[in-house]
Design a protein around this motif. Structure first.
Motif, PDB file in Angstrom:
ATOM      1  N   GLU A 486     -15.887 -99.223  44.366  1.00 57.83           N
ATOM      2  CA  GLU A 486     -15.875-100.305  43.359  1.00 57.83           C
ATOM      3  C   GLU A 486     -16.199-101.651  43.990  1.00 57.83           C
ATOM      4  OE1 GLU A 486     -12.093-100.189  41.582  1.00 57.83           O
ATOM      5  OE2 GLU A 486     -12.448 -98.320  40.477  1.00 57.83           O
ATOM      6  N   ARG A 487     -15.683-101.912  45.210  1.00 55.04           N
ATOM      7  CA  ARG A 487     -15.952-103.182  45.875  1.00 55.04           C
ATOM      8  C   ARG A 487     -17.427-103.336  46.211  1.00 55.04           C
ATOM      9  NH1 ARG A 487     -12.797-102.321  49.847  1.00 55.04           N
ATOM     10  NH2 ARG A 487     -10.866-102.812  48.743  1.00 55.04           N
ATOM     11  N   GLU A 488     -18.072-102.202  46.684  1.00 62.51           N
ATOM     12  CA  GLU A 488     -19.508-102.266  46.983  1.00 62.51           C
ATOM     13  C   GLU A 488     -20.326-102.530  45.728  1.00 62.51           C
ATOM     14  OE1 GLU A 488     -20.307 -98.590  48.835  1.00 62.51           O
ATOM     15  OE2 GLU A 488     -19.387 -99.122  50.782  1.00 62.51           O
ATOM     16  N   PHE A 489     -19.932-101.832  44.630  1.00 62.30           N
ATOM     17  CA  PHE A 489     -20.644-102.048  43.363  1.00 62.30           C
ATOM     18  C   PHE A 489     -20.499-103.502  42.898  1.00 62.30           C
ATOM     19  CE2 PHE A 489     -20.519-101.878  38.655  1.00 62.30           C
ATOM     20  CZ  PHE A 489     -21.828-101.525  38.429  1.00 62.30           C
ATOM     21  N   ASP A 494     -22.504-109.094  42.247  1.00 62.74           N
ATOM     22  CA  ASP A 494     -22.375-110.528  42.566  1.00 62.74           C
ATOM     23  C   ASP A 494     -23.622-111.052  43.264  1.00 62.74           C
ATOM     24  OD1 ASP A 494     -19.881-110.503  41.467  1.00 62.74           O
ATOM     25  OD2 ASP A 494     -18.828-110.213  43.396  1.00 62.74           O
ATOM     26  N   TYR A 495     -24.225-110.194  44.155  1.00 56.80           N
ATOM     27  CA  TYR A 495     -25.428-110.629  44.874  1.00 56.80           C
ATOM     28  C   TYR A 495     -26.597-110.843  43.913  1.00 56.80           C
ATOM     29  CZ  TYR A 495     -29.225-110.620  48.263  1.00 56.80           C
ATOM     30  OH  TYR A 495     -30.333-110.972  48.991  1.00 56.80           O
ATOM     31  N   ASP A 501     -28.773-116.933  39.709  1.00 51.04           N
ATOM     32  CA  ASP A 501     -28.284-118.324  39.616  1.00 51.04           C
ATOM     33  C   ASP A 501     -29.065-119.243  40.540  1.00 51.04           C
ATOM     34  OD1 ASP A 501     -26.401-117.653  37.760  1.00 51.04           O
ATOM     35  OD2 ASP A 501     -24.821-117.278  39.241  1.00 51.04           O
ATOM     36  N   ALA A 502     -29.401-118.745  41.762  1.00 54.45           N
ATOM     37  CA  ALA A 502     -30.151-119.589  42.688  1.00 54.45           C
ATOM     38  C   ALA A 502     -31.556-119.886  42.146  1.00 54.45           C
ATOM     39  CB  ALA A 502     -30.255-118.893  44.051  1.00 54.45           C
ATOM     40  N   GLN A 503     -32.210-118.836  41.561  1.00 51.67           N
ATOM     41  CA  GLN A 503     -33.536-119.056  40.973  1.00 51.67           C
ATOM     42  C   GLN A 503     -33.468-120.067  39.834  1.00 51.67           C
ATOM     43  OE1 GLN A 503     -36.248-117.730  42.273  1.00 51.67           O
ATOM     44  NE2 GLN A 503     -37.570-118.784  40.815  1.00 51.67           N
TER      45      GLN A 503
END
Length: 620
Positions: A486-489, A494-495, A501-503
């Motif tokens: 779950e943490r990896e997903f 988030d990435y 968001d950065a774009q």
């Protein structure tokens, strides 16, 4: 001292400490006792039930204690109720005066009702017998009851221990069930949290998409709004420039009008000043004659006053010199007297000092004699103390010697007794050790069996706990792997969201930079126009200031020329005034000489005073 109050109601004289009913003269009363610590008195109040009247009788603490001096059982202050009963038993009423006013008093003997009550109590008291000792049967019964109580206590202890054991087993079973229920609820909660996280991820995705659309719409609206605001700003700037030009034209017209009005006022003021100067010249020519006559008269009076002042000053100087001579003589006499007084005082002072030194010598001699006598007494006392101490030391050494001999005899006896006792103890120890060894062997066998049993139970329990720990470790490993996935997903999500968001932030930044460049170019053009307009306005202002300076210089030159003309006229007027004054003085001298010949000196003096007064008023 006892004081009785009437039947009127009075305030409470302290807390209520005692209350009792009493029948007096075929009527029923409630007798209350109040202890007033502030007033240091005890108050007895009798309340009549039929008429609701109250009768009071008060005693101070000292008088109240004096009532019980002849009664040994009531002398103690702690027996308060006994004292209050004794007083209430002896309360009675007496009548005073012709009206028969009732008054509460204390009789010497109890009332009739209380006497019968005491006689009955005295008759019935001999029937009761005091039982100080128990019989043999009663002691046996009490011993049997004590034995039964021990048996009951042992039975109740056994019941309680059995009950506690059962409660402990039930509590263990409940804890096991609770652990199972907790494991089931934990698994169910994990499944629910997983489903909830999936729903949250989908919802967050939809929210991000809607937020991106909303951002794009807001950018379009903002650009349209900026264009509209820029158009409105241009219109406002044009209106402001036009208003400034109109205000400058209006100010210029107002300034020209004010200058014309000021020139007209200046001309009118100059004409008025010329008229005033002509009138002043006429008036001054009139008063000059009067002023000259007064001046001559005043000078003559001043000369006369100076002569008189000089004479007076000479007389005063002579009188001051005479006073100073007298003062110096008095001072010499005073100094001689004071010198004599000081010499007598010094002589007396030296005599007093000599007398005091003599008395000090006598006192020191007496003190030395007393000190010597005291030292001799002290030496005698010390010698007597030394003798007494040596005697006490000798007595103490003799007592110690006798005590040492007695102690040696006593220790020898005690050593013999201790040897006998140690022999007996050794025999008893051998018997006890043999008994203890037998019991120890039996106890060791029992302990060995108990240890084997406990070891078997502990091994079984350890196996059970190890199985439970293995199961818990497997469950934890599973939950750890699930959480890791779950943490990896979540990190992948988030990435991705961070990249989006950065774009978006980069696009927004580029748009804002382009918009800022456009706005900066517009502001630059507007500032250039404003600087050009400011230069033109400064040029106009400079031209206007030059014109104002030239006009001010012209006015200043005219004022200086006018002042020079006025100064020349003033000089001419002063010269005319001086010339007329000299001529008038000559005429006055001639007239005074002619009048002195004719004997009219008094009249001329009065005329001169009048002329001087008139000239002074005119000059003011």
């Amino acid at each position: 001292m006892a004081t009785a109050n009437g039947a009127e109601e009075q305030e409470e004289g302290g807390p209520l400490v005692f209350q009792r009913g009493k029948k007096l003269n075929e009527e029923y009363y409630i007798v209350s006792v109040r202890d007033n610590t502030e007033g240091a008195c005890v108050k007895f109040s009798a309340y009549e039930l039929e008429t609701s009247e109250t009768y009071d009788l008060s005693y101070s603490y000292n008088d109240f204690d004096a009532l019980f001096k002849t009664h040994p059982e009531l002398v103690n202050h702690s027996n308060k109720e006994g004292r209050y009963d004794w007083v209430v038993d002896r309360l009675d009423f007496t009548s005073e005066g012709s009206g028969g006013v009732k008054r509460l008093t204390l009789a010497s003997e109890p009332t009739v009702e209380d006497e019968t009550h005491e006689s009955k109590a005295a008759i019935s008291s001999p029937k009761t017998k005091s039982k100080d000792r128990l019989t043999y049967a009663e002691r046996q019964r009490l011993r049997q009851e004590a034995d039964k109580l021990e048996e009951k206590r042992a039975a109740s202890i056994a019941m309680k221990s059995e009950k506690n054991r059962k409660a402990f087993v039930a509590e263990l079973q409940e804890k096991r069930k609770l652990e199972e229920l907790k494991a089931q609820s934990r698994k169910q909660r994990i499944d629910e949290e997983r489903a909830e996280r999936r729903e949250k991820a989908e919802m967050q995705k939809h929210i991000n998409e809607e937020r991106q659309k909303r951002y794009e719409e807001n950018d379009k609206k903002r650009e349209e709004r900026i264009m509209a605001l820029e158009g409105e700003r241009r219109k406002r700037d044009l209106h402001a420039i036009q208003d400034l030009v109109e205000a400058a034209n209006v100010k210029k017209a107002d300034m020209a009008q004010k200058l014309e009005n000021a020139r007209a006022r200046k001309k009118e003021e100059e004409m008025a000043m010329q008229a005033d100067m002509v009138a002043k010249k006429k008036f001054e020519t009139k008063i000059d004659g009067k002023r000259e006559g007064a001046i001559t008269e005043r000078r003559s009076r001043i000369k006369q006053a100076e002569k008189e002042y000089l004479n007076l000053r000479e007389r005063q100087i002579r009188s001051i010199e005479g006073e100073q001579l007298e003062k110096e003589a008095r001072k010499q006499n005073y100094l001689r007297e004071k010198a004599g007084q000081r010499a007598s005082q010094l002589r007396e002072k030296h005599e007093r000092i000599e007398a005091w030194e003599h008395s000090e010598d006598v006192r020191t001699q007496n003190n030395m004699k007393k000190e010597h006598a005291r030292n001799m007494l002290m030496l005698d006392h010390i010698e007597s103390l030394r003798q007494q101490f040596s005697q006490e030391q000798a007595m103490a050494t003799s007592r110690k010697q006798t005590a040492l001999e007695q102690r040696k005899d006593r220790e020898a006896k005690e050593a013999d007794e201790a040897a006998a006792e140690s022999k007996m103890k050794a025999q008893l120890d051998t018997k006890r050790q043999s008994n203890i060894s037998g019991r120890e062997s039996v106890r060791k066998d029992k302990n060995q069996d108990y240890c084997i049993k406990i070891r078997d139970m502990k091994t079984a329990q350890a196996l059970r706990t190890r199985e439970q720990a293995d199961q818990l470790e497997d469950a934890r490993e599973k939950t750890r792997h699930e959480k890791q996935r779950e943490r990896e997903f979540r990190t992948e999500q988030d990435y991705a969201a961070a990249q989006v968001d950065a774009q978006r932030e980069e696009n927004i930044r580029n748009k804002e930079l382009e918009r800022d460049r456009k706005f900066a170019g517009q502001i630059k053009e507007r500032k250039a126009q404003e600087t050009q307009q400011g230069i033109e306005l400064e040029a106009r202002k400079h031209q206007r200031r030059q014109q104002d300076k030239e006009s001010a210089q012209k006015h200043e030159q005219e004022d200086q020329q006018r002042k020079r003309q006025m100064a020349i006229l003033e000089d001419q007027r002063e010269q005319m005034i001086k010339q007329r004054a000299s001529e008038r003085n000559l005429r006055e001298k001639e007239r005074l000489q002619s009048n002195s010949k004719n004997g009219t000196d008094g009249q001329t003096a009065e005329a001169a005073d009048a002329a001087a007064a008139s000239t002074a008023e005119a000059s003011k």
